[in-house]
Design an enzyme around this catalytic site. Structure first.
Site, mmCIF file in Angstrom:
data_model
loop_
_atom_site.group_PDB
_atom_site.id
_atom_site.type_symbol
_atom_site.label_atom_id
_atom_site.label_comp_id
_atom_site.label_asym_id
_atom_site.label_seq_id
_atom_site.Cartn_x
_atom_site.Cartn_y
_atom_site.Cartn_z
ATOM 1 N N GLY A 111 5.226 2.835 1.255
ATOM 2 C CA GLY A 111 6.243 3.024 0.215
ATOM 3 C C GLY A 111 5.579 3.329 -1.108
ATOM 4 O O GLY A 111 4.355 3.354 -1.195
ATOM 5 N N SER A 164 0.826 -1.194 0.000
ATOM 6 C CA SER A 164 0.000 0.000 0.000
ATOM 7 C C SER A 164 0.859 1.243 0.000
ATOM 8 O O SER A 164 2.036 1.216 0.353
ATOM 9 C CB SER A 164 -0.892 0.020 1.234
ATOM 10 N N LYS A 165 0.241 2.344 -0.389
ATOM 11 C CA LYS A 165 0.950 3.605 -0.541
ATOM 12 C C LYS A 165 1.587 4.078 0.774
ATOM 13 O O LYS A 165 2.634 4.692 0.776
ATOM 14 C CB LYS A 165 -0.041 4.657 -1.035
ATOM 15 N N ARG A 166 0.913 3.757 1.866
ATOM 16 C CA ARG A 166 1.413 4.217 3.161
ATOM 17 C C ARG A 166 2.801 3.655 3.482
ATOM 18 O O ARG A 166 3.570 4.233 4.221
ATOM 19 C CB ARG A 166 0.438 3.836 4.272
#
Ligand code: GLU
Length: 497
Positions: free
Chosen positions: A264, A260-262
């Site tokens: 990386g 997920s974006k959180r």
């Protein structure tokens, strides 16, 4: 499935992303596997945009998908921007097709109009949760009288079309990667096929398009596996031959959660911007969920499994049946390792071209040859082209620093000044034609040996030239900067003391 059975069919695969923001790194891996599989069997690889969720569409996302695939050299044979025999390849341009087939399902009794509004659905959900049942539509519109339906439609009452899920059916998914997976129809919801705005849901559109576009193998990530029994039923209802499925493992964060974006970067664009090379990205992604398997593919010289694969080699050795079931952990160190490998391998001139985007403003007017020397120095330390650009900045403009930087161990200002003055004298006395790394090294090192510690000469010098805590050795820097700039930087440092 072995190679000879695969070859009997015309192989057509597709990549069907939703243009909802960016090309996800996992999406690129799906595209890669689909492409490799189609191409190694002489088949075609199709790009289709699944944009039926109109609220989530992001402007520019489609273009990012086209350019991302091109960047990675994953060439599609048919697609929205190049057309093909089954166009249009954008679902929002195919609405009439989906309506026609939804109507067919209604006529055949495989689907029905549902007029339940949000409150009713919410009510059903609440009651089921209270009874500790899994929430799903209770089918109350399944048996509306024909007349009633007619009237409601005439009154333009908002409605959706739902598929009828049969009771007590066992549905087998025979997946190339996951083997046989069994689903019970009683656990499935009467899936909405056509939404109230006239758009199809993913489930209806994907089945119709995969059929009409003659897709033989559907490759997608594992999160779609639970949808597959519904798709199998739809193929049955339409009396169409179903494709084969290969559900690929998810990409995971190092803590094994879904990538997920959180945690990386997940957008390909971010990696392109940082200066990852397509060869490295492809090689790395190929191994996220697949490996050729030792020892058959061991390197003759080392006995280790072969890890470096060009696209051409992947086309030869990739096997969809060997894709792993378990989620693949995204490991940035490994990606960096691949990127470093391809950067170091690159011919100098090509590296110079690739780095253009990342070079600082060339006010001093360094020539190509000098810049290549900088790149050669920095490429041994950097993971990306962006880091190379960052690492050689000091050649173009020395960063501001305080005199503390010049200090080696316990040296006093006076000593540092003396050390820098010595370096200055030595350097200014070397004739221009002898201004080479080898000479600089031998002359400066022999002077340094006289000191208590080499660092007393070399540290202040290197720091004065680079203005940085870490940098390549002073000799290489001096040669690239040239005598004039070197002396100017040393003078500047002396004046700080
Ligand atoms: N549109 C779906 C996605 O964005 C594609 C799923 C599939 O390949 O069937 O992931």
């Amino acid at each position: 499935m072995n190679n000879s059975t695969i070859k009997k069919f015309k192989i057509r695969t597709r990549f069907a992303p939703s243009p909802t923001g960016f090309l996800h790194i996992g999406g690129l891996r799906t595209a890669l596997y689909s492409y490799l599989f189609a191409k190694q069997h002489g088949g075609q690889f199709v790009l289709r945009l699944e944009d039926t969720d109109i609220n989530r569409i992001v402007k520019g996302a489609a273009e990012a998908i086209y350019s991302g695939l091109k960047w990675a050299r994953i060439e599609y044979d048919e697609g929205p921007d190049i057309s093909g025999p089954f166009e249009p390849y954008v679902q929002s341009q195919r609405l009439d097709i989906y309506k026609k087939y939804a109507q067919e399902l209604i006529n055949e009794g495989f689907a029905y109009y549902c007029f339940c509004d949000e409150q009713t659905l919410e009510q059903i959900r609440k009651e089921q949760i209270a009874k500790k049942q899994a929430p799903k539509y209770d089918g109350r519109c399944r048996s509306l009288p024909r007349e009633d339906i007619k009237v409601r439609l005439q009154q333009n009452q908002s409605h959706v079309v739902r598929m009828k899920i049969p009771e007590r059916r066992v549905i087998e998914v025979n997946d190339i990667v996951r083997g046989k997976v069994i689903y019970k129809s009683d656990e499935l919801d009467d899936q909405v096929l056509l939404k109230s705005n006239g758009y199809p849901t993913y489930h209806l559109a994907v089945v119709i398009d995969d059929h009409l576009m003659e897709i033989s193998h559907v490759t997608r990530t594992e999160e779609w596996l639970p949808s597959t029994p519904k798709h199998i039923l739809l193929y049955e209802y339409f009396n169409w031959k179903a494709p084969q499925w290969a559900h690929l493992p998810l990409l995971l964060n190092p803590d094994k959660t879904k990538m997920s974006k959180r945690k990386g970067d997940i957008a390909l664009e971010d990696y392109i911007k940082k200066g990852y090379l397509p060869q490295a990205m492809i090689n790395y992604l190929a191994f996220l969920g697949w490996n050729p398997g030792a020892p058959a593919f061991a390197e003759a010289s080392t006995g280790k499994e072969k890890e470096i694969y060009s696209m051409e080699e992947l086309l030869k050795d990739f096997r969809i049946e060997k894709v792993h079931k378990a989620g693949a952990v995204f490991n940035i160190e490994k990606l960096n390792w691949y990127n470093q490998y391809y950067i170091r391998q690159m011919p100098e001139q090509q590296l110079l071209e690739k780095c253009q985007l990342y070079l600082p403003e060339n006010k001093t007017g360094f020539g190509g040859e000098q810049i290549i020397k900088m790149l050669n120095l920095e490429k041994e330390r950097a993971n990306t082209l962006g880091e190379i650009g960052e690492g050689i900045k000091f050649f173009f403009e020395p960063p501001a620093y305080t005199k503390e930087l010049l200090k080696w161990k316990e040296m006093a200002d006076k000593q540092i000044k003396k050390s820098l003055t010595t370096s200055k004298k030595i350097i200014s006395e070397i004739p221009d034609e002898e201004f080479t790394v080898e000479n600089l090294k031998s002359i400066l090192l022999s002077e340094a040996e006289i000191m208590k510690n080499r660092g007393e000469l070399l540290w202040p010098l290197r720091a004065a030239l680079s203005g940085q805590q870490n940098s390549p050795p002073p000799f290489e820097i001096i040669e690239i900067l040239g005598k004039k700039e070197t002396l100017a930087r040393i003078n500047k440092a002396i004046n700080l003391l």
